[in-house]
Design an enzyme around this catalytic site. Structure first.
Site, PDB file in Angstrom:
ATOM      1  N   GLY A   1      40.872  74.602  48.204  1.00 46.91           N
ATOM      2  CA  GLY A   1      41.972  74.276  49.118  1.00 46.91           C
ATOM      3  C   GLY A   1      42.130  72.774  49.085  1.00 46.91           C
ATOM      4  N   HIS A   2      43.170  72.296  48.435  1.00 45.63           N
ATOM      5  CA  HIS A   2      43.361  70.857  48.255  1.00 45.63           C
ATOM      6  C   HIS A   2      44.545  70.399  49.110  1.00 45.63           C
ATOM      7  CE1 HIS A   2      41.174  70.918  44.097  1.00 45.63           C
ATOM      8  NE2 HIS A   2      40.427  71.344  45.097  1.00 45.63           N
TER       9      HIS A   2
ATOM     10  N   ASP B   1      35.624  69.731  49.175  1.00 47.15           N
ATOM     11  CA  ASP B   1      36.441  69.221  50.288  1.00 47.15           C
ATOM     12  C   ASP B   1      36.293  67.719  50.501  1.00 47.15           C
ATOM     13  OD1 ASP B   1      37.182  71.856  50.674  1.00 47.15           O
ATOM     14  OD2 ASP B   1      35.600  72.201  52.158  1.00 47.15           O
TER      15      ASP B   1
ATOM     16  N   LYS C   1      39.895  65.665  47.231  1.00 44.18           N
ATOM     17  CA  LYS C   1      40.398  65.589  45.851  1.00 44.18           C
ATOM     18  C   LYS C   1      41.918  65.677  45.803  1.00 44.18           C
ATOM     19  CE  LYS C   1      37.735  69.111  44.961  1.00 44.18           C
ATOM     20  NZ  LYS C   1      36.875  69.153  46.162  1.00 44.18           N
TER      21      LYS C   1
ATOM     22  N   GLN D   1      36.057  72.345  43.919  1.00 47.64           N
ATOM     23  CA  GLN D   1      34.706  72.403  44.482  1.00 47.64           C
ATOM     24  C   GLN D   1      34.017  71.039  44.293  1.00 47.64           C
ATOM     25  OE1 GLN D   1      35.549  75.475  42.296  1.00 47.64           O
ATOM     26  NE2 GLN D   1      36.581  75.865  44.201  1.00 47.64           N
TER      27      GLN D   1
END
Ligand code: GDP
Ligand code: IMO
Ligand code: MG
Length: 422
Positions: A40-41, A13, A16, A222
């Site tokens: 979750g990007h 988080d 990215k 990650q």
């Protein structure tokens, strides 16, 4: 051309998605090489906010080929939802999205196993996103897994059933109720949906792109401290989140790696269980969480917050060969009177060290901090490095001196345009 790699250097988080989207116009190809829907990007641009889980963050730029590499574990149901969620952007997926036939599939029963294993761990649970990541990689390594290419071959349903039988025999040994039928219908619908996409031998697509001098960006998921080998084991994810993972996760040779962009927050966060030496349990930690909206993009869970950890950052730089650093969320620290950075760890036996101990969890660690004055100034509209407050420039300079790596991007807000390139 060589493949540039962008990786999170902390516990995920770091931002990215935002940076991949920002850098994407420079690239012909953007590829994911590990992880799955645990990621979750978040991307923000032109008033849109969008969270991607499995689809690479180059998808909003029409000229880019986006590749889901062999190292990824793909949940077809989440994939279908993601594609449907992108309908308003009128993306030509036939032109822009390619999925490796060697990508492992996440089955509904992998998610059940994830939940059963976590329940069995009790208070020692990992804090998994419960997306079936661990069980799916387990089947890959155990040579049981089903891959995307398998859905094109006859006998898929039978192979599926054989694997699910194995899973059910494991689930029987757990005190765990489940209803598989309910989740199987959407799974098979999603498999049908997946058949319509470009399912390819992506190692050829990647290497042909390298040969034809296309520019390629590998998008990590990650972060290094969640790496299966070098992270805070066992509180990690189940893939190699590091540069080396980009080679195995896309089928490219190490000599083809170009720049390694290491991305970190100006502080630290962690979601889920596991050690976090610089974690703050006080009002400052809460203030950072509120100001940074530190809630998981995949699960909505609050992210634990703490100071920047230099021993951990240096470790991540070392194992990844980071050549440029990107510092994210500097604007969040604008609220603070003073800012601390952990420079060393004081261990239980009194020794002071810069090394990450073997068991971060068991070791009694007291972080040694250096304190910086805050800048107490809104920086969200700053457009260039020279206009930044002197205190922030000092903070950046200190990190560069300590790590020996230049910070070439400073991010001052979630939007694409709130990005300062040096
Ligand atoms: P990722 O998993 O590394 O892509 O990061 P996430 O999207 O899970 O979390 C990063 C969060 O911070 C998202 O909500 C982003 O919109 C937001 N973000 C990214 N960069 C910045 C920044 O420089 N400042 C602020 N305030 N928010 C940012
Ligand atoms: P992005 O790509 C933050 C964490 C989980 C849990 C551990 C194992 O958005 O940075 P898993 O679901 O892999 O079994 O969970 O890893 N985790 C993440 N934390 N960002 C992520 O991805 C994460 N993916 C997994 O919270 O502690
Ligand atoms: Mg995220």
């Amino acid at each position: 051309m060589k493949v540039d790699v962008l990786l999170g250097l902390q516990w995920g988080d770091e931002g990215k998605g935002k940076v991949v989207d920002y850098l994407a116009p420079k690239y012909n190809v953007v590829a994911r090489f590990q992880g799955g829907p645990n990621a979750g990007h978040t991307l923000e641009f032109d008033g849109h906010k969008h969270v991607l889980h499995q689809i690479p963050s180059g998808i909003f730029r029409s000229q880019i080929k986006n590749i889901i590499g062999n190292g990824v574990v793909l949940d077809p149901v989440i994939f279908k939802k993601e594609i449907e969620g992108l309908a308003k952007f009128e993306i030509d997926f036939k032109e822009n999205l390619f999925i490796s036939k060697k990508t492992q599939l996440i089955l509904p029963s992998h998610k059940l196993l994830d939940a059963a294993y976590e329940k069995a761990k009790g208070k020692d649970k990992i804090g998994s996103t419960l997306k079936g990541i661990g069980p799916s990689y387990q089947d890959k390594i155990a040579r049981n897994g089903l891959r995307v290419g398998d859905i094109l071959a006859p006998g898929f349903d039978e192979r599926y059933r054989n694997l699910v039988d194995k899973h059910e025999s494991i689930l029987k040994h757990h005190d765990f109720e489940y209803n598989l039928e309910e989740v199987e219908k959407p799974f098979f619908e999603a498999i049908e949906f997946l058949r319509e996409f470009n399912l390819v031998n992506s190692e050829y697509v990647m290497n042909n792109s390298i040969q034809s001098k296309e520019t390629i960006l590998a998008e990590g998921a990650q972060g290094s401290l969640l790496d299966i080998d070098f992270g805070s084991y066992p509180y990690v994810t189940s893939s190699n989140t590091m540069t080396a993972g980009a080679c195995t996760g896309m089928g490219i040779a190490p000599k083809n790696i170009g720049e390694v962009f290491g991305i970190f927050k100006a502080y630290c966060t962690r979601v889920g269980g596991g050690p976090f030496p610089t974690e703050l349990f006080d009002d400052t930690g809460k203030a950072i969480q509120d100001e940074g909206h530190e809630f998981g993009a995949t699960t909505g869970r609050p992210r634990r917050c703490g100071w920047l950890d230099l021993p951990a950052l240096k470790y991540a730089i070392m194992i990844n060969g980071v050549s440029q650093l990107f510092m994210m969320k500097a604007d969040v620290l604008s609220i603070l009177e003073e800012i601390k950075v952990c420079t060393h760890y004081k261990l239980g036996d009194g020794t002071v060290s810069e090394e990450i101990p073997f068991q971060l969890m068991d070791e009694e660690i007291t972080p040694v901090y250096k304190t910086f004055p805050g800048w107490k100034e809104d920086i969200t509209a700053v457009k260039d490095f020279d206009s930044m407050p002197a205190e922030l420039k000092d903070y950046i300079k200190f990190i560069e001196e300590q790590t020996g790596v230049p910070i070439t991007i400073v991010s001052v807000g979630p939007d694409r345009i709130q990005t300062i390139l040096r």
